[in-house]
Design a protein around this motif. Structure first.
Motif, PDB file in Angstrom:
ATOM      1  N   GLU A 361      -2.448   4.662  -8.238  1.00 10.41           N
ATOM      2  CA  GLU A 361      -1.062   4.574  -8.177  1.00 10.41           C
ATOM      3  C   GLU A 361      -0.357   3.945  -7.275  1.00 10.41           C
ATOM      4  O   GLU A 361       0.590   2.849  -8.087  1.00 10.41           O
ATOM      5  N   ALA A 362      -0.870   3.831  -6.235  1.00  8.86           N
ATOM      6  CA  ALA A 362      -0.454   2.638  -5.426  1.00  8.86           C
ATOM      7  C   ALA A 362      -0.791   1.460  -5.097  1.00  8.86           C
ATOM      8  O   ALA A 362      -0.437   0.396  -4.333  1.00  8.86           O
ATOM      9  N   GLN A 363      -1.804   1.783  -5.850  1.00  8.83           N
ATOM     10  CA  GLN A 363      -2.334   0.138  -5.626  1.00  8.83           C
ATOM     11  C   GLN A 363      -1.487  -1.303  -6.569  1.00  8.83           C
ATOM     12  O   GLN A 363      -1.863  -2.152  -6.559  1.00  8.83           O
ATOM     13  N   THR A 364      -0.635  -0.444  -7.275  1.00  9.26           N
ATOM     14  CA  THR A 364       0.285  -1.114  -7.954  1.00  9.26           C
ATOM     15  C   THR A 364       2.164  -1.379  -7.811  1.00  9.26           C
ATOM     16  O   THR A 364       2.491  -1.769  -8.804  1.00  9.26           O
ATOM     17  N   ASP A 365       1.772  -0.570  -6.023  1.00 12.68           N
ATOM     18  CA  ASP A 365       3.496  -0.468  -6.183  1.00 12.68           C
ATOM     19  C   ASP A 365       4.053  -1.069  -5.684  1.00 12.68           C
ATOM     20  O   ASP A 365       3.067  -2.159  -4.728  1.00 12.68           O
ATOM     21  N   PRO A 366       5.347  -1.445  -6.010  1.00 14.32           N
ATOM     22  CA  PRO A 366       5.720  -2.817  -5.317  1.00 14.32           C
ATOM     23  C   PRO A 366       5.695  -3.209  -3.970  1.00 14.32           C
ATOM     24  O   PRO A 366       5.654  -4.472  -3.320  1.00 14.32           O
TER      25      PRO A 366
END
Length: 443
Positions: A361-366
Motif C-alpha cells: 500500500e505504501a508503494q503507491t502512496d502519494p
C-alpha cells in the motif's frame, strides 16, 4: 548485504503534511498495544542502524500510547549493529525489545530464530498480506514462525549524470537513457560496452568503484554466494565467474574511478566528473544527494535516475524489525513493530531517508510517488514510481551465514586489486578463493 544498506547516512526531507494526517488514523497496532488492556507504565527499547527514517515516529506513538516510553538506540552502521547484536545474543542479555535486522545478516538470526518472538502470536498472520510476499518469506523460519516485520527493500535503478552524458554525446533524457542500455533487456555486457565507449570519448571513469557493481551483480543471480539449501556456492559458480570476468575487464579498461567506498573524496567525486554512472538501490539515492550537497553541489550538478538496470530486476538491502524473546513486554513490542511498519509509517520513512517501503500500500502512496526534496535533486525524476517498477520481478535471494564476510572480506581485497591494477582478473579471483578457505568454514 550488510554494510551496503548501512550507511544510509544523509536524510532527505521531513514527512509531508499529508503523511502526518494519514498517520493520525494508522495501524492496527493500537488494538494490540498495552494501552488496550493496561495502564502500566513501561519503557520499550529499540535498536536500529544507519538512517532508517523511523525516528520521527517514536514521539507520535508515545503520544497515542501515554503509558509507553520509547528509548531508541541508533548504531552508525549495519556491521557495527551486527557486532552489537551478536555480542548481546551470546551473552543472553542486553537485547532491546525491538531489534532491527539487516537482510545481509538475517541468516545468522535465523540460526537462532527460536530466540525471537513468533509474531504470529500477536497477529502477524492477519497482516502478512501488507508486504510483498518475498519479504514475508525472508522473515519466516523453517518452522513457519514469522520473526520479523519488513521495513524497506532495495530495488535498483541506474543513477547517471546528464552533463557528463551530454559531453560524451550520449542521450540525457531518462527514457532515452533506459533505451540506451536496453530497457527491460538491459545486460551487463551492454553496460560495460557503453562504459568503454564513454571512457574512450572522455578519458574518464564510468562508475565510482567496482565493489558496488559487483554487489549488484551478485544480488541479481537466482543463487549468490549460497545455494538455496544453505551450501556454499562460490568456487564452481559459473555465473559468478562470468560476471567477475566482466568486472575485471571493466577495471582493466579504466571504467572504475577507484573511489573509496562511502567516501567519494568527501562527496567531491559526485561533482567533479570523476564518474558518470552509479548503481542505485532505493536507499542509495540519499547517498548521492547528501555527499553531493556536502561537497557544495546541488540539483544543477546533473544527477538523474533512470528506470533501467543491467541484467534486470535486482534487490540490494532491506531490513526487518524483530522482537527478541528476552523482551519483558513482547506484546507491546510487537505492537510497536507493527506500527513502525504500517503503510503510513513507511511512507514517512521513505520521505525521511529514501527507504523504499516493503509494504504494498505504501508503494503507491502519494507521499512515495509524489514530489520531494529527493525528486527535485534528481531532475524531478518520479523516483517512487520508478522504484515500484524496479521492484517488480525481484525475487529474494538466499543469504547464508557468512554472506557479508564473503562480500567484504573475501572479495573486497580482490576488488581493490582490480581497481588499482595490482592484479588481473584470474589473479584476483585466485586470491579471493584463498581468503574464502581461510575465512569461511565448510567450503
Amino acid at each position: 548485504m550488510k554494510s551496503r544498506a548501512l550507511r544510509r547516512a544523509l536524510i532527505v526531507t521531513a514527512a509531508a503534511s499529508t503523511v502526518a494526517i494519514a498517520l493520525a488514523g494508522c495501524s492496527g497496532s493500537d488494538d494490540k498495544g498495552a494501552s488496550g488492556d493496561s495502564n502500566e507504565k513501561i519503557t520499550l527499547t529499540v535498536t536500529t542502524f544507519g538512517s532508517m527514517g523511523l525516528d520521527s515516529l517514536y514521539k507520535k506513538y508515545e503520544a497515542d500510547h501515554p503509558n509507553i516510553t520509547i528509548k531508541p538506540t541508533n548504531i552508525d552502521t549495519g556491521g557495527n549493529a551486527l557486532t552489537d547484536w551478536q555480542t548481546k545474543q551470546a551473552a543472553g542479555s542486553g537485547l532491546p525489545d525491538v531489534q532491527a535486522v539487516e537482510e545481509g545478516w538475517l541468516s545468522k538470526v535465523m540460526q537462532v530464530s527460536d530466540s525471537f518472538t513468533d509474531l504470529r502470536d500477536y497477529g502477524a498472520d492477519d497482516i502478512k498480506d501488507r508486504w510483498v510476499s518475498w519479504k514475508v518469506d525472508q522473515a519466516t523460519d523453517k518452522d513457519g514462525r514469522i520473526i520479523g516485520y519488513g521495513t524497506d527493500i532495495g530495488p535498483e535503478g541506474l543513477c547517471y549524470n546528464r552533463k557528463l552524458f551530454a559531453a560524451a554525446d550520449l542521450p540525457t533524457d531518462r527514457d532515452e537513457v533506459a533505451k540506451l542500455f536496453g530497457g527491460d533487456d538491459a545486460t551487463w555486457e551492454d553496460y560495460f560496452k557503453i562504459g568503454k565507449q564513454y571512457h574512450e570519448k572522455t578519458g574518464k571513469a564510468w562508475y565510482d568503484q567496482s565493489g558496488f557493481v559487483w554487489n549488484s551483480m551478485v544480488n541479481q543471480l537466482p543463487e549468490g554466494y549460497y545455494k538455496a539449501d544453505g551450501t556454499l556456492n562460490v568456487k564452481d559458480n559459473a555465473d559468478l565467474k562470468a560476471r567477475w570476468a566482466l568486472l575485471a575487464q571493466g577495471a582493466a579498461d579504466g571504467l572504475s574511478s577507484n573511489q573509496t567506498q562511502w567516501d567519494w573524496g568527501g562527496g567531491k567525486a559526485f561533482i567533479d566528473g570523476s564518474f558518470a554512472t552509479f548503481v542505485c538501490p532505493a536507499w542509495m539515492l540519499a547517498n548521492v544527494k547528501g555527499p553531493t550537497e556536502a561537497a557544495g553541489g546541488d540539483a544543477s550538478t546533473g544527477w538523474d535516475f533512470a528506470d533501467v538496470f543491467p541484467g534486470g530486476p535486482a534487490n540490494w538491502g532491506g531490513s526487518f524489525l524483530t522482537v527478541p524473546t528476552t523482551s519483558k513486554h513482547p506484546k507491546e513490542a510487537a505492537a510497536l513493530a507493527e506500527y513502525l511498519t504500517s503503510a503510513p509509517s513507511l511512507v514517512t520513512a521513505f520521505q525521511a531517508a529514501g527507504a523504499f517501503p516493503s509494504v504494498i500500500e505504501a508503494q503507491t502512496d502519494p507521499g512515495v510517488t509524489g514530489e520531494s526534496e529527493l525528486t527535485k535533486f534528481f531532475n524531478d525524476a518520479p523516483i517512487g514510481k520508478i522504484l515500484a517498477r524496479r521492484a517488480d520481478g525481484v525475487k529474494a535471494q538466499f543469504k547464508g551465514p557468512d554472506d557479508s564476510v564473503i562480500q567484504e572480506q573475501v572479495f573486497g581485497p580482490s576488488i581493490q586489486q582490480l581497481d588499482s591494477g595490482d592484479a588481473d582478473g584470474q589473479q584476483a579471483w585466485d586470491n579471493a578463493m584463498k581468503l574464502l578457505d581461510q575465512l569461511v568454514v565448510n567450503n
